[in-house]
Each structure stands twice: as structure tokens, then as C-alpha cells.
Scaffold this active site. Structure first.
Site, PDB file in Angstrom:
ATOM      1  N   ASP A  46       0.842  -1.198   0.000  1.00 49.99           N
ATOM      2  CA  ASP A  46       0.000   0.000   0.000  1.00 49.99           C
ATOM      3  C   ASP A  46       0.874   1.243   0.000  1.00 49.99           C
ATOM      4  O   ASP A  46       1.817   1.358   0.789  1.00 49.99           O
ATOM      5  CB  ASP A  46      -0.883   0.014   1.254  1.00 49.99           C
ATOM      6  N   LYS A  76      -3.242   5.863  -3.906  1.00 48.22           N
ATOM      7  CA  LYS A  76      -4.338   6.773  -3.590  1.00 48.22           C
ATOM      8  C   LYS A  76      -4.238   8.084  -4.366  1.00 48.22           C
ATOM      9  O   LYS A  76      -3.143   8.577  -4.633  1.00 48.22           O
ATOM     10  CB  LYS A  76      -4.343   7.085  -2.080  1.00 48.22           C
ATOM     11  N   HIS A 107      -7.861   9.535  -1.233  1.00 44.78           N
ATOM     12  CA  HIS A 107      -7.125   9.553   0.028  1.00 44.78           C
ATOM     13  C   HIS A 107      -7.911  10.232   1.146  1.00 44.78           C
ATOM     14  O   HIS A 107      -7.928   9.753   2.286  1.00 44.78           O
ATOM     15  CB  HIS A 107      -5.777  10.242  -0.173  1.00 44.78           C
TER      16      HIS A 107
END
Length: 302
Positions: A46, A76, A107
Site C-alpha cells: 500500500d 491513492k 485519500h
């Protein structure tokens, strides 16, 4: 509930329960961490445009030698990119050195100006979401799933009332001093996976020396971090992103313990005496964003 190795998204895809988080992981260290994690069994990475490390994460992926189809990759949309959704996606793909994302998140529901120095009240985050939906539907091979991050019940409710597309994930801060049970339950009821960031409570967290955490770590002969990570992995419909750039800790963090219901309840009760957030939404300039524990100067929720 015993910890699982993956959670099923509402798209039908399986997302690994434990992934490597890279928030605050600096260039020079993060690429080594990513490569090490993938080489040692991690199946999920991530990152985010706002972390300013996508290129380094991409280098770590390449250095690992692990085929792209063997792991789940998330990044994101930055707050300052709400005006150019498709352009932002393409920039992230280029930096990461991949031709597709497994998951792309908004985000924050907090559009900001071009240099992310101030909020931009001329942009409605709901329009941004609708554009993300449009881009995903037009490019399903390039963008496998979309979701959100840092969305409260209030903001999720508005999204669901105005969009037929349900986010696959809501990535939120989750740890014993910020359990957000109401939000997790709401996500679960809508088929949205809750991904826990800062499961340890972030850097130098008091949770690592909490007596309850230490007691359970001693019982299971693991590190306190394992207990905190395992707590999230034992919650149905939740997965977790521990962050580290230390090889030994990266390996250790992947060990998940099956906790009893009583132990889960004991850990969650820590919040009653010690509540805190590692990432307060007020930094965005958009107030509390509907989180009931985030108040303005006059103790009013937004």
C-alpha cells in the site's frame, strides 16, 4: 473469529489480510522494505501519491523479482489531484512502473489547491468520486477496483445516497485507542472492507507498552506489535497495513495470532481510558470530516 488470510471485496476479488504500509517510509529505505516484504511472503503493498514514494515503491517491486500478478497493489488519489482524476491515475501508474492497480482510493474527501497548501472549497469530493467511477468503468483492466480512505459514516452515507457504485474499501485509522466500531460496523453492513492503517498507533505508540497488550504478547510468545496487528486481522471484514522498513520487523509483523473474543474485547476496551488519533483530519483544512471524536475549537463536530 479466527484471523483469515484474505478478505473478499465487493468486486469478488480477494485482498490479503496483511499488507505492507508505506506511510512515512522514506526514499532510500522504502524500496528495500518493499522488496524484502515481497520476497518474504507479503501479498499486498500500500502506498499513496501523497507519501511521495511511489517511484521508490515501484523500484522495490521491480527489485523483488516477484511477478506483478502475485501481489495486490494499492495507491491513492492525492488531495491536490481532484481536478484531474485520470491524469493522477496515469502518473501513479508510471511512477509505480505498472500497467494496472488492484485498488485506487480517494485519500481524503478533502480537495486542496494545486500545491496541497490549502483546502479548495470550489471542488465537491462527490464529483471526484463520480469521475473515479467513470474512469474505472472505462478502464477495468487498468483499474481493478476503487474505494475511499478517511471517510466517516456521514461522508459514506452521502456517497452511497448519490452513487450506484459502492466503494470496495474504506481505509481508516484503527487500533485499540481508535477502534471506530460504529464506522467498521457501518462499512461491514454495506459490503465495504475496512482497511486498518496505523494499527500500532503510529511511531513510538504507547500501545506497544500497554499492560493488556504486553500480557497477551507474553501469553502467545510474540511481540506486542503482533497482538495489535492480529486484533485487526481477527475482526470480520477488516484487513491491516503494518508499516516498517526494518527487515526483521517486516517478517515478524506478518505473524497473526487467533485471539479469543474475550481478548479482543479487552484490547478494544483500552480506548475507554486512552483514546488518540495518529492522523487527525483537521490538517486538511476541512474540519473533523464527520468523525465524532474530532471536534472544532468550540467542541462541535462538523
Amino acid at each position: 473469529m479466527p484471523a483469515s488470510t484474505s478478505v473478499k471485496l465487493n468486486t469478488g476479488a480477494e485482498m490479503p489480510t496483511v499488507g505492507l504500509g508505506t506511510w512515512k517510509s522514506k526514499p532510500g529505505a522504502v524500496e528495500v522494505a518493499v522488496a524484502h516484504a515481497l520476497k518474504h511472503g507479503y501479498k499486498s503493498i500500500d502506498t499513496a501519491a501523497a507519501y511521495a514514494n511511489e517511484a521508490e515503491v515501484g523500484k522495490g517491486i521491480k527489485d523483488s523479482g516477484v511477478p506483478r500478478d502475485q501481489f495486490f497493489l494499492t495507491t491513492k488519489l492525492d488531495n491536490c489531484d481532484h481536478k484531474d482524476v485520470e491524469g493522477a491515475l496515469n502518473k501513479s501508474l508510471a511512477k509505480l512502473g505498472t500497467d494496472y492497480l488492484d485498488l485506487w482510493l480517494m485519500h481524503w474527501p478533502a480537495p486542496m489547491n494545486a500545491d496541497c497548501s490549502a483546502s479548495d472549497k470550489s471542488i465537491d469530493w462527490l464529483d471526484t468520486w463520480k469521475k473515479m467511477v467513470e474512469v474505472q468503468k472505462a478502464n477495468p483492466k487498468k483499474l481493478r477496483a476503487i474505494g475511499v480512505s478517511n471517510f466517516s459514516v456521514k461522508f459514506l452515507t452521502r456517497l452511497l445516497e448519490n452513487s450506484d457504485t459502492v466503494p470496495a474499501v474504506n481505509q481508516i485509522e484503527l487500533h485499540p485507542s481508535c477502534p471506530q466500531e460504529e464506522l467498521v460496523d457501518f462499512c461491514r453492513s454495506k459490503g465495504i472492507v475496512a482497511t486498518a492503517y496505523s494499527p500500532l498507533g503510529s511511531d513510538n505508540s504507547p500501545l506497544l507498552t500497554n499492560p493488556v497488550v504486553e500480557k497477551l504478547a507474553s501469553k502467545y510468545k510474540v511481540q506486542p506489535a503482533n497482538i495489535l496487528i492480529s486484533l485487526q486481522a481477527n475482526r470480520p471484514g477488516v484487513n491491516v497495513l503494518p508499516k516498517s522498513v526494518t527487515p526483521a520487523r517486516i517478517e515478524s509483523n506478518s505473524k497473526i495470532i487467533d485471539l479469543t473474543p474475550e481478548e479482543i474485547a479487552e484490547l478494544q476496551s483500552i480506548d475507554k481510558t486512552k483514546h488518540f488519533r495518529a492522523c487527525h483530519p483537521s490538517w486538511t483544512g476541512w474540519g473533523s470530516l464527520g468523525f465524532p471524536d474530532c471536534l472544532d475549537a468550540d467542541n462541535n463536530t462538523f
